[in-house]
Design a protein around this motif. Structure first.
Motif, short mmCIF file in Angstrom:
data_model
loop_
_atom_site.label_atom_id
_atom_site.label_comp_id
_atom_site.label_asym_id
_atom_site.label_seq_id
_atom_site.Cartn_x
_atom_site.Cartn_y
_atom_site.Cartn_z
N ILE A 1 -7.13 -6.76 8.17
CA ILE A 1 -6.87 -5.37 8.51
C ILE A 1 -8.21 -4.71 8.84
CG2 ILE A 1 -4.69 -5.01 7.30
CD1 ILE A 1 -6.35 -4.00 4.93
N TRP B 1 -3.11 -2.73 -2.22
CA TRP B 1 -4.30 -2.51 -1.40
C TRP B 1 -4.29 -1.11 -0.82
CZ3 TRP B 1 -4.14 -1.74 4.04
CH2 TRP B 1 -2.87 -1.90 4.62
N GLU C 1 -9.40 -1.61 8.37
CA GLU C 1 -10.07 -0.84 7.33
C GLU C 1 -9.62 -1.36 5.98
OE1 GLU C 1 -8.35 2.79 8.61
OE2 GLU C 1 -10.30 3.58 9.24
N GLY C 2 -10.49 -1.20 5.01
CA GLY C 2 -10.12 -1.63 3.68
C GLY C 2 -10.16 -3.14 3.60
N THR D 1 -6.80 1.66 2.07
CA THR D 1 -7.89 1.71 3.05
C THR D 1 -9.06 2.53 2.52
OG1 THR D 1 -6.85 3.62 4.11
CG2 THR D 1 -6.34 1.46 5.03
N THR D 2 -8.84 3.24 1.42
CA THR D 2 -9.92 3.97 0.76
C THR D 2 -9.81 3.73 -0.75
OG1 THR D 2 -8.56 5.93 0.42
CG2 THR D 2 -9.83 5.83 2.48
N CYS E 1 0.86 -1.18 0.00
CA CYS E 1 0.00 0.00 0.00
C CYS E 1 0.89 1.23 0.00
CB CYS E 1 -0.96 -0.01 1.18
SG CYS E 1 -0.11 0.17 2.75
#
Lengths: 346, 266
Positions: free
Chosen positions: A132, A100, A134-135, A102-103, A47
């Motif tokens: 995880i 990947w 978030e995401g 988270t948004t 990420c």
């Protein structure tokens, strides 16, 4: 004997790759095997920023499987490009980079960053990591969100996009469909299955994170079914994965409709598995008089009709018509001269 | 980027016998691995007869003799129980040598002190054998049966001091109590090298700090791949900018005591 397959615009010299998160960044395994013999190298999820990951214990061995909650520890885009990319880009086989965020914006930003990097084989969107907060999995278990993530990444990159789907859905069909409609060139099926193991002496979970994702031989029949379901639905190629330990396991995935396969957990205990799968696949083809590996794709002979009403032979039809080198004109047109060097080598 | 060499080979069991209590000695013919082993490194064994124990098990290399290497193991679960039933002549898949081991004491340097808890002593034997300077081994366990290899270290010319918690061998008490006495009395020890349970290692780290001595500690962490990929065996380690997780299988299992945080900072 032809072993080459196409994942949309991406050509693989053979259908065997490795599952993200089980092969590090390739360099670790280069001490034990010749990575240039693989179809592709798939690296651990990246990420934007470095990620520390989850508290320990992070893995737990269960009957015929492994439970994990690593938490996508990694160096971030910059760290990856600095530490690992110089090694990966000199390989003759393509690198598939698992990404990947988270948004949705973060997914797209990571995709955009890699679009600027020369030599990337493909991006694999991880919308299905259960570990995880978030995401990850939330994108993979909400059809609308999934569509938006894929579309956002599609807008910012011409690289082949592979969407890695979650098994944690009632039916994988709508997810496969939306991923294809929004511009995925291929699907990876499946990620780990959400699971829990408890230490009965302490009454606490065996993982620091509490719950984790189940992988290894115990999930293989689930994964084969999901590949089959998706292959009946979409025409884009599928990378089948989940518990592959040997060539026989891999061939099941091909017959179920996968165009390529990925060795995952087995890399942790038998590092040469991917090459053994390749050798075993060739021996099987020889024994059955199969000259082209693509003639195995989707050739399971199912009794009756599929639940969604597709005809029995659709898997085979798809295998014959949808996977030839000229089948995906979009990919060919889009990539043109920017085709990464690794992607065309064989 | 390419780290030290390692081999994945099918290793023949030469010896596999109970030593004392639950401890067993396993000797493998592993010609690709044995000559490469440095003190403190480990091998990762796949125990084939145990079908539902998928993962390999990590073991410190105890001794190396030509093409053969030995490990000392304790039967603690299904994997080691299956291993204990394997007769000579059978094979196990062995991956190694793995990990970052101990640094060898310098010839003419200060006296090394080794500290071992239980079968942690196995990880220290090669160090004792290859060190150009002899010193003292402090060895501890719950009871007499946990004190392994004591004569081997004496045969190498090391002084051995033993503590058992129940007093059935050596001094009654903890091995770190013995060590504290030695350091308090102004012994000649210049550096500590330790392998054993986490509680013991933490106590050694504390003593090292108290007496201003460097210490190298070999951690016994749960592992999965053993080669730096899966990120199972991570421990929190101090860095210039804060802390990070490092891999016991790759950056370790031997760490500088001053680096180790023991707990994840909140």
């Amino acid at each position: 004997m032809n072993l080459a397959v196409q994942l949309g615009p991406l050509r693989l010299q053979n259908p065997v790759t490795v599952a993200s998160g089980t092969f590090g960044y390739g360099v670790e395994y280069a001490r034990l095997l010749d990575l240039n013999q693989l179809g592709a190298v798939t690296v651990k999820g990246i990420c934007l920023k470095p990620v520390r990951g989850n508290p320990t214990p992070r893995t737990a061995e269960v009957a015929s499987g492994l439970l994990n909650a690593i938490g996508l520890q990694g160096p971030g885009v910059d760290g990856f490009l600095r530490q690992y990319w110089p090694f990966l880009r000199q390989l003759r086989v393509p690198t598939i980079i698992n990404i990947w965020g988270t948004t949705i914006e973060e997914y797209a930003e990571v995709a955009r960053r890699f679009d600027e990097v020369e030599g990337v084989g493909a991006l694999e969107l991880n919308v299905s990591c259960p570990n995880i907060k978030e995401g990850g999995a939330q994108f993979g278990t909400d059809c609308r969100l999934l569509g938006r993530v894929v579309a956002a990444c599609r807008r910012v990159t011409r690289l082949p996009l592979i969407t890695k789907l979650s098994p944690n859905v009632t039916s994988i069909v709508p997810y496969a469909r939306v991923a294809a409609e929004e511009g995925s060139d291929a699907l990876s099926i499946m990620n780990s299955y959400p699971a829990l193991a408890i230490d009965i002496e302490t009454r606490r979970p065996r993982l620091g994170n509490g719950v984790g994702g189940l992988t290894g031989p115990c999930i293989k029949p689930i994964a084969v079914k999901l590949v089959y379901d998706a292959a009946c639905t979409v025409r884009i190629p599928i990378i089948g994965m989940g518990g592959i330990q040997n060539a026989a396991d891999a061939i099941e995935f091909l017959l179920a409709g996968a165009t390529a396969v990925a060795v995952g957990t087995a890399n942790f205990y038998a590092p040469r598995t991917a090459l053994e799968v390749l050798e075993g696949l060739q021996a099987y083809m020889h024994r059955h008089g199969v000259a082209d590996v693509r003639d195995l794709i989707g050739r399971v002979e199912m009794p009756g009709k599929f639940e969604n009403g597709s005809a029995l032979g659709e898997g085979s039809v798809r295998g014959a018509s949808g996977l030839g080198p000229s089948a995906d004109t979009r990919g060919g047109n889009l990539l043109g001269s920017s085709m990464p060097s690794g992607a065309t080598s064989g | 980027m390419l780290a030290q060499p390692m081999k994945d080979e099918s290793a023949e069991i030469i010896v596999n016998r109970p030593e004392v209590g639950l401890y067993h000695l396993l000797m493998l013919r592993a010609p690709g691995i044995a000559p490469l082993v440095a003190p403190g490194q480990f091998v990762h064994l796949r125990i084939w007869p145990c079908a539902d124990a998928l993962l390999r098990r990590p073991f410190s290399v105890y001794r190396v003799e030509g093409d053969c290497l030995s490990i000392l193991y304790k039967v603690v679960g299904k994997g080691t129980a299956a291993l204990a039933r394997m007769p000579p002549g059978e094979h196990v898949a062995a991956l190694g040598p793995l990990g970052h081991g101990f640094s060898l004491p310098c010839a003419g340097g200060g006296m090394p002190i080794l500290v071992a808890g239980g079968y942690g002593v196995a990880a220290l034997y090669l160090l004792a054998e290859r060190s150009p300077v002899r010193g003292i081994l402090f060895q501890g366990g719950r009871r007499k049966e946990d004190i392994l290899c004591e004569p081997d270290f004496r045969a190498l010319g090391w002084e051995v001091r033993v503590a058992t918690e129940d007093g059935s061998w050596g001094t009654r008490g903890l091995v770190t109590d013995l060590l504290r006495e030695e350091l308090r009395s102004g012994g000649r020890g210049a550096k500590l090298y330790a392998c054993g349970p986490t509680g013991m290692l933490r106590a050694v780290a504390q003593l090292a700090e108290e007496y201003g001595l460097p210490a190298e500690l070999s951690l016994d962490e749960r592992m999965c791949c053993g080669m730096g990929v899966c990120l199972t065996c991570v421990v929190p380690v101090r860095t210039d900018t804060g802390w990070e997780y490092q891999r016991a299988c790759t950056e370790g299992p031997v760490f500088d005591a001053r680096q180790l945080l023991w707990e994840v900072p909140s």
